[in-house]
Design an enzyme around this catalytic site. Structure first.
Site, mmCIF file in Angstrom:
data_model
loop_
_atom_site.group_PDB
_atom_site.id
_atom_site.type_symbol
_atom_site.label_atom_id
_atom_site.label_comp_id
_atom_site.label_asym_id
_atom_site.label_seq_id
_atom_site.Cartn_x
_atom_site.Cartn_y
_atom_site.Cartn_z
ATOM 1 N N GLY A 268 -25.290 -25.727 -46.565
ATOM 2 C CA GLY A 268 -24.220 -24.748 -46.660
ATOM 3 C C GLY A 268 -23.495 -24.596 -45.341
ATOM 4 O O GLY A 268 -23.030 -25.565 -44.754
ATOM 5 N N GLY A 269 -23.394 -23.354 -44.860
ATOM 6 C CA GLY A 269 -22.633 -23.075 -43.652
ATOM 7 C C GLY A 269 -21.226 -22.614 -43.984
ATOM 8 O O GLY A 269 -20.753 -22.712 -45.127
ATOM 9 N N TRP A 270 -20.534 -22.111 -42.979
ATOM 10 C CA TRP A 270 -19.206 -21.531 -43.183
ATOM 11 C C TRP A 270 -18.235 -22.521 -43.815
ATOM 12 O O TRP A 270 -17.493 -22.185 -44.738
ATOM 13 C CB TRP A 270 -18.672 -21.037 -41.845
ATOM 14 C CG TRP A 270 -17.305 -20.433 -41.946
ATOM 15 C CD1 TRP A 270 -16.107 -21.049 -41.691
ATOM 16 C CD2 TRP A 270 -16.982 -19.105 -42.363
ATOM 17 N NE1 TRP A 270 -15.061 -20.175 -41.918
ATOM 18 C CE2 TRP A 270 -15.564 -18.986 -42.331
ATOM 19 C CE3 TRP A 270 -17.749 -18.000 -42.755
ATOM 20 C CZ2 TRP A 270 -14.911 -17.799 -42.669
ATOM 21 C CZ3 TRP A 270 -17.091 -16.824 -43.092
ATOM 22 C CH2 TRP A 270 -15.694 -16.739 -43.043
ATOM 23 N N ASN A 271 -18.218 -23.750 -43.315
ATOM 24 C CA ASN A 271 -17.208 -24.708 -43.773
ATOM 25 C C ASN A 271 -17.391 -25.124 -45.228
ATOM 26 O O ASN A 271 -16.444 -25.603 -45.854
ATOM 27 C CB ASN A 271 -17.228 -25.951 -42.883
ATOM 28 C CG ASN A 271 -16.680 -25.668 -41.507
ATOM 29 O OD1 ASN A 271 -15.908 -24.740 -41.325
ATOM 30 N ND2 ASN A 271 -17.092 -26.455 -40.527
ATOM 31 N N GLU B 155 -22.576 -18.962 -47.655
ATOM 32 C CA GLU B 155 -21.748 -17.941 -47.018
ATOM 33 C C GLU B 155 -20.490 -17.682 -47.845
ATOM 34 O O GLU B 155 -19.488 -18.375 -47.651
ATOM 35 C CB GLU B 155 -21.392 -18.358 -45.590
ATOM 36 C CG GLU B 155 -22.612 -18.531 -44.703
ATOM 37 C CD GLU B 155 -22.264 -18.790 -43.246
ATOM 38 O OE1 GLU B 155 -21.118 -18.506 -42.803
ATOM 39 O OE2 GLU B 155 -23.144 -19.277 -42.528
ATOM 40 N N TYR B 156 -20.483 -16.683 -48.715
ATOM 41 C CA TYR B 156 -21.559 -15.763 -49.078
ATOM 42 C C TYR B 156 -21.480 -15.549 -50.579
ATOM 43 O O TYR B 156 -20.389 -15.657 -51.174
ATOM 44 C CB TYR B 156 -21.406 -14.405 -48.384
ATOM 45 C CG TYR B 156 -21.421 -14.485 -46.894
ATOM 46 C CD1 TYR B 156 -22.642 -14.600 -46.204
ATOM 47 C CD2 TYR B 156 -20.235 -14.465 -46.186
ATOM 48 C CE1 TYR B 156 -22.660 -14.672 -44.824
ATOM 49 C CE2 TYR B 156 -20.252 -14.540 -44.806
ATOM 50 C CZ TYR B 156 -21.456 -14.662 -44.130
ATOM 51 O OH TYR B 156 -21.475 -14.756 -42.760
#
Length: 490
Positions: free
Chosen positions: A103-106, A146-147
């Site tokens: 995942g992660g923001w991007n 996220e998220y």
């Protein structure tokens, strides 16, 4: 007792058995940074962390877990074998848990929301995840969605996220692996996204992202990982501090023995309006300029901050109302930065102990002063956290015994996949990621051999565009609002 769902597992981290958890995120794309900012897998010190998380894998359109940088992460097609080299770090610390982050923001939220809503799609994701983790000897998964319910998610994510965590937990624990998650510290995200008592049943470690509470998206300077509310904070801003976030998670039902406090190894920067106002809430309408290594406006790694302070005359402020420093430098484009230093991370580690939390988490190891340029020792922030959490006594863990190796018969057939060269490096100007100036939906990983440049084409995930400054696929809305990639923006 810590990590209740793991009592049947053997060989937990050394620091966990001594009552300490120190979770370390490693940004795998740091290998593409320039000069002294370049940080490869072997630059990690596996004796300083209980859990080391490789960031990131993603989610494919087929609902299987997706390797985001095959050239760096895998061995196929003459790749750099990042996953295997990473999990091999356990040879230097037999108690270390190496975990793959997904995942992660991007990556955004939309496709995770769609996957979590469908039992069949969840099974595809989970089965593919277990296969990938076992293939590369990972010890678990870190779920960094996220998220839920946010950023293209749906209200139903509140329930579906729990179903996903439950099924992931059962599948991972059946294989002797663990499940952790990175979660928001912002009340505005927590309330719609997380059923905290339920998710706590299935997570072994809860990584609380107590940073990015302020930043250049606001028109004033403020510290992004402030421990307690500043006296000038009012209204909802009173929620934007680490102490509020920790207490809110605990009040909502999170077990303190599973929670770790996030500590950033970077600062958030602003460009001040003028020289007459330099404190918290000083007018700052723009982000600070990018640093030489991380190359992201509004952001500086601690290594970039401390190295700059060695060579230029910054004003460093220790506000009596704060437990962390900020600094400003007018000749350098009126820059203002709120950050952590060894003293402030020691305060945060002691806070975690006093609250009875499991320990601390850091984002991320490669922006510490890992060369030891500023303080005379490598990883000063990480070492300080470990020393405080360990009560000042750090016992080095044992290494794994050497493995028996065999000599390959040179006449035996090889199973290595031939290297795919594609075009002869026409888009290459440097090693690593290179942009296509006319099309931000994809990019090229460049390498050299005896014949010259070789390029490998990769496509950004849906909803992202390649950022030539950060060298990553960035969220489309943010790139377009900043004027990047006009040909690819709506």
């Amino acid at each position: 007792m810590r990590l209740l769902l793991l009592l049947s597992l053997i060989s937990l981290s050394l620091y966990l058995t001594e009552g300490v958890t120190l979770v370390c995120y490693f940004s795998s794309w740091a290998v593409y940074r320039q000069e002294a900012g370049k940080f490869d897998i072997e630059d990690n010190d596996p004796t300083l962390c209980s859990h080391l998380i490789y960031a990131f894998a993603g989610l494919g359109t087929n609902n299987e877990i997706k390797v985001l940088d095959p050239y760096n992460d895998l061995c196929e097609n003459w790749g750099k074998c990042g996953y295997d080299r990473f999990t091999k770090l356990k040879e230097k610390n037999i108690y270390l848990k190496t975990i793959l982050g997904v995942g992660g923001w991007n990556e955004g939220s939309t496709k995770y929301s769609e996957m979590a809503a469908d039992p069949a799609k969840r099974k595809i994701f989970i089965d593919s995840t277990i296969t990938l983790l076992k293939k590369h000897d990972f010890d678990g998964l870190d779920m960094d969605w996220e998220y839920p319910t946010q950023r293209g998610g749906n209200p139903e994510d509140y329930v579906n996220y729990i179903s996903l965590l439950k099924e992931l937990s059962e599948a991972l624990h059946a294989e002797g692996m663990i499940l952790t998650a990175a979660v928001s510290a912002g009340k505005a995200t927590i309330d719609p996204a997380y059923n905290i008592p339920e998710m706590s049943k299935y997570l072994d470690v809860i990584n609380l992202m107590t940073y990015d509470l302020h930043g250049s998206w606001e028109p004033y300077a403020h510290h992004h990982s402030i421990l307690y509310a500043h006296p000038n904070d009012t209204g909802e801003t009173l929620w934007l501090n680490q102490d509020f976030a920790v207490n809110y998670w605990l009040e909502k039902g999170a077990p303190k023995e599973k929670m770790v406090l996030g500590v950033p190894f970077y600062g958030r920067t602003f460009r001040l309006k003028d020289e007459t106002n330099t404190g918290i809430y000083a007018p700052a309408p723009n982000p600070g300029m990018a640093g030489p290594y991380t190359r992201q406006t509004g952001f500086l790694g601690y290594n970039e901050i401390c190295e700059a302070q060695l060579t230029t005359s910054w004003t460093i402020v220790h506000d009596p109302d704060m437990n962390e420093p900020y600094a400003y430098y007018f000749p350098y484009n009126y820059i203002w930065v709120g950050y952590e230093d060894p003293d402030s991370v020691a305060i945060k580690a002691q806070y975690a102990l006093d609250k009875g939390l499991a320990g601390c988490m850091v984002w991320s190891v490669e922006t510490d002063d890992f060369h030891g340029t500023c303080h005379g020792r490598k990883f000063p922030l990480l070492n300080t956290l470990l020393e405080v959490l360990s009560g000042g006594i750090v016992t080095k863990p044992p290494t794994a015994p050497p493995k028996t190796t065999t000599t390959r018969d040179p006449s035996a057939p090889t199973t290595t996949t031939p290297r795919v060269t594609g075009a002869p490096g026409v888009h290459c100007s440097k090693m690593g990621p290179n942009a296509d100036e006319g099309d931000c939906t994809h990019y090229y990983i460049c390498d050299k051999d005896s014949s010259g440049w070789i390029e490998f084409e990769y496509h950004c995930s849906d909803g992202t565009l390649f950022n030539p400054v950060g060298l990553i696929c960035d969220w489309t809305d943010r790139k377009c609002s900043q004027g990047y990639c006009p040909n690819d923006c709506p």
